[in-house]
Design a protein around this motif. Structure first.
Motif: not given
Length: 214
Positions: A33-34, A39, A42, A45-46, A69-70
């Protein structure tokens, strides 16, 4: 891996070998995720759900990109997220096998994921079986099996990362339901007898999975 520009992505499954413990899976997801950022970050992470194959040394990381999620469902954003997830696992010397799919049909409350247990079947039948196999799944098999106690829901996906490949994800209350006498009795109809050869006509993967809680 390449998605068609206008193809909605409803599920991502990344198989990872050898199996991960909860802490390692969480670290891989965080690193991915990092690295993905924006998006795609995100999206990861969602909610990436971690499962373990109860009969083998493999983990499965599931993501349902269209659930709010986005960037949800956007093929390019999802592909960026999958790439980051696979690279984060590969950097630790792990083998990965990603699959993405678009949902074709469903029976039961599949939005209630993640279930405690999943039964996942992926089959790439030869071309002459595709249409009949799809009809059997959607018109008979899904409905009949979901009438069995402990079978909570099923969603049928078709892969967008390979030639026609069916990915069926069953939400089940317990692993022992699969291939039990009751499961087989409900499944074994005349139509099943006609389509059974499809299972030997192409690549078949099946696994019973249990969720790993962090």
């Amino acid at each position: 891996m390449s998605h068609q520009q206008d193809t909605r992505v409803d599920i991502v499954e990344v198989a990872v070998r050898p199996a991960l413990d909860a802490a390692t899976a969480a670290a891989i997801i965080d690193e991915a995720a990092t690295h993905a950022a924006g998006a795609a970050g995100d999206l990861l992470r969602s909610g990436v759900h971690h499962y373990h194959d109860v009969a083998g040394d493999e983990s499965r990381l599931f993501l349902y990109p269209t659930q709010g999620a986005r960037g949800a469902g956007d093929p390019q954003i999802v592909e960026s997220g999958i790439k980051a997830l696979s690279e984060a696992a590969s950097a630790r010397g792990l083998a990965t096998r990603p699959t993405s799919g678009t949902r074709r049909s469903a029976v039961g409350p599949t939005s209630a994921r993640p279930s405690a247990h999943l039964f996942v079947v992926q089959l790439s039948p030869s071309e002459e079986w595709v249409a009949e196999f799809r009809r059997w799944l959607d018109e008979e098999h899904f409905v009949r099996q979901c009438g069995m106690a402990g079978v909570q829901a099923v969603a049928g996906y078709e892969s967008i990362t390979s030639a026609t490949s069916f990915l069926n994800v069953w939400d089940i209350a317990a692993p022992e339901l699969i291939d039990s006498p009751e499961w087989l009795a409900i499944r074994n109809t005349e139509w099943w007898e006609r389509v059974a050869p499809a299972f030997g006509s192409g690549e078949l993967r099946r696994a019973i999975l249990s969720r790993v809680d962090a």
